[in-house]
Design a protein around this motif. Structure first.
Motif: not given
Length: 680
Positions: A74-85, A97-112
């Motif tokens: 459930s760590d949204h940062l992992v998916y955010s950073n993997r999306s960048a890679c 895919d990873d960005a979608d999962l990131c914002v689904a896990l953390a809807p208030a996370f702006a960088r996602g």
């Protein structure tokens, strides 16, 4: 690194504001939150990935982020950073895919939303990208990266996708679209010769059609006309690709756009019609296993297929109670994405494992997560099973699963009709009951075995997840245990001398019981997968191919790490049903025979069970006199191993002889003989 990745303080300040039905979220995950040790190890892996990203080692960073995701899903940062890679590597659909999962896990996370918008913009989904940037700014109005990205998008004078779509569908009669669809509806005309001959015309037609598959998702879902057009274009691309995959990949310049377009349709198809998603999956599978297709494109098809099917496995949508009549598409009748995913994973391997399929599966970033959730849906929801052992037979996949440090709780976590956690499941099993769904497993499936249980148990507080938006609100008396339930629980489990007297006494007794109760047993991920395979091997008794691959997968898992055999013998239940099943399979499959030999060498419990089985064979045959060990066996046991290989017959014969010997002789006969044979 400044501004590119987020520290733990940023993570704590951007927790999800509105829980959704996201299977990896803590409120929906099929098990408990990870332990403190797992979180710490996950953070360490993520930081190592950040360092590799800074050095430009994107492949290594992706592997590290993927390992972190297994430990802390459930760590949204992992998916955010993997999306960048992945975005830097040009793998745009996987990045999305990873960005979608990131914002689904953390809807208030702006960088996602910055990650999501960047991937959408590069896919030419300009309306979706603008929406993502604006949503990110709504959570962090001072974000300079989001502001700059939005300004750059608005300054870009790219063509309007709506205008392009209108031109494709209504203003291009010279492309002869009607004639194209007439050919597509007649598979006899879709030959390699036709594609090679008509390649220039087909390129012009599909250059326009494939733009439809990149239409903005927001516009697509809002327009019935666009959805109908999307359905037709998916049919066109899929039909052409699955009937002439070699010719398309070798002679058409638009082949890559067709493959990528079907990869996008695979992901959003369930929101249009289940046939769109299934047809896309089928076409990509046909290309992925094509012997003569262009290697680069069939590998891309494997990657897009695995990524899309992982998203299906993470979709908690259940089978509908009243399925429509048109549920069968490409031979798949499931209407749940999770169950459907298992169907195409089986088709990826049912005719053998191609070299390029193996290599892409082993390199796929989310392969361990995919195996975990595939195991859950096969074991608990009776999905098509063959894909699971076929994936675990791959050397790198088996090694990754066995080396994974994730810990499994043997508590089974079910949910009620409203999607809520079954917080009292372990307590009910202690009482010998089955709470919540009439004694069935998850989603009405068969009860799971004691060793077959989901990844990580429910949290100690038994917190419930929010009901889905389409479910009725749970009643008040269904939300919490009644006083009678508490009193009954306390009366059943309370230790001697526990205080009693009314509801307060019952609650106090129950609290003391829960505090004194031994914790649920745990397993590492590798043992859990082996135990689940063993359970399926016993109960899936009408699929010889699955049984053979399962035996091979268990052997592969056992040999993947130095301690693998010991973990196999400790983690898999080796009772008479399992050994009887293996003995029957050993008559036809070498993998089952090798597994029996491994168990006989290293498991005292398995050797004892083999002796019991041999004694039962002796009692059941009239040839039970004392003599050679072979005379103790029924005649049909002579053919164990087949083709002259009598190692299995010798093993059972020695066990039969040992069953009538003294304890000292039994211990001696249970040892290991020369290489390739076992005296058990």
């Amino acid at each position: 690194m400044t501004g590119e990745f987020e520290d733990d303080a940023a993570r704590r300040s951007t927790q999800p504001t509105e829980p959704q039905r996201v299977l990896l979220a803590s409120s929906e995950y099929p098990g408990a939150a990870p332990s403190k040790e797992e979180v710490e190890r996950s953070v360490a892996l993520r930081q190592e990935g950040n360092a590799e990203y800074a050095n430009g080692s994107f492949e290594t960073a992706v592997r590290l982020y993927s390992a972190a995701a297994v430990l802390n899903p459930s760590d949204h940062l992992v998916y955010s950073n993997r999306s960048a890679c992945l975005l830097r590597m040009g793998r745009l659909i996987e990045a999305l895919d990873d960005a979608d999962l990131c914002v689904a896990l953390a809807p208030a996370f702006a960088r996602g939303f910055l990650r999501k918008g960047a991937a959408e913009q590069m896919l030419n989904r300009r309306v979706d990208a603008q929406s993502s940037y604006l949503r990110g700014l709504s959570h962090d109005a001072e974000s300079q990266p989001l502001t700059e990205a939005l300004e750059a998008l608005r300054a870009d004078s790219g063509s309007s996708l709506q205008t392009t779509l209108y031109h494709v569908l209504f203003v291009s009669p010279h492309l002869q679209m009607d004639r194209l669809f007439q050919v597509l509806e007649d598979p006899d005309r879709l030959t390699s010769a036709y594609v090679e001959e008509q390649a220039p015309q087909l390129d012009a037609q599909f250059a326009c059609l494939t733009q439809t598959l990149r239409v903005d998702l927001g516009l697509l879902l809002a327009s019935p006309v666009l959805r109908d057009a999307y359905d037709r274009v998916t049919f066109a691309c899929g039909q052409l690709l699955q009937w002439a995959p070699e010719a398309v990949t070798k002679h058409m310049q638009q082949a890559s756009r067709i493959v990528q377009g079907l990869g996008l349709a695979l992901r959003c198809g369930w929101r249009i019609h289940h046939g769109v998603a299934k047809f896309s999956a089928n076409a990509l599978t046909v290309l992925a296993i094509s012997e003569d297709a262009k290697d680069e494109l069939r590998r891309e098809a494997v990657r897009l297929l695995l990524g899309g099917l992982l998203r299906w496995l993470l979709d908690p949508t259940p089978e509908p109670e009243n399925p429509p009549e048109d549920r069968d598409v490409c031979g798949c009748t499931f209407l749940s994405p999770r169950l459907s995913a298992a169907t195409w994973l089986e088709r990826l391997f049912e005719h053998g494992t191609r070299r390029w399929v193996r290599e892409e599966c082993e390199r796929f970033p989310g392969i361990v997560q995919l195996v975990v959730h595939l195991c859950l849906v096969v074991r608990d929801e009776r999905a098509v099973p063959l894909g699971l052992p076929c994936l675990l037979r791959l050397p790198a996949v088996a090694r990754g699963a066995m080396e994974c440090e994730a810990i499994i709780d043997l508590t089974t976590c079910n949910r009620d009709a409203f999607g809520r956690r079954e917080g009292r499941r372990w307590l009910a099993r202690q009482r010998g009951k089955n709470v919540g769904n009439g004694g069935t497993g998850a989603d009405g499936a068969a009860p799971a075995s004691p060793s077959a249980s989901p990844l990580r148990s429910p949290a100690a507080d038994g917190g419930s997840s929010a009901p889905s938006s389409h479910s009725p609100a749970p009643s008040a008396d269904a939300a919490v245990p009644s006083q009678g339930d508490l009193a009954n629980s306390a009366g059943t489990l309370a230790p001697s001398g526990a205080p009693t007297g009314g509801a307060a006494g019952a609650q106090q007794a129950l609290a003391q019981t829960l505090a004194a109760r031994a914790p649920a047993p745990t397993q590492r991920l590798g043992e859990w997968l082996m135990a689940s395979l063993g359970y399926l091997l016993v109960f899936v008794d009408d699929d010889a191919l699955f049984a053979a691959h399962s035996c091979s997968a268990l052997s592969r898992l056992a040999n993947a790490t130095p301690d693998g055999v010991a973990r196999l013998t400790e983690g898999v239940w080796m009772g008479l049903p399992m050994l009887e099943r293996l003995s029957m399979l050993a008559c036809q499959h070498t993998a089952a025979l090798e597994l029996l030999e491994t168990l006989a060498r290293h498991s005292a419990a398995a050797r004892s069970a083999m002796c019991s089985l041999a004694a039962a064979l002796v009692a059941a045959t009239p040839m039970g006199g004392v003599g050679s060990s072979r005379a103790l066996l029924p005649a049909e046991a002579e053919v164990v191993g087949g083709g002259g290989d009598e190692a299995g017959a010798e093993a059972v014969a020695a066990a039969a002889a040992a069953s009538s010997s003294s304890p000292t002789e039994t211990a001696a006969s249970a040892g290991v003989g020369p290489a390739g044979s076992t005296s058990a």
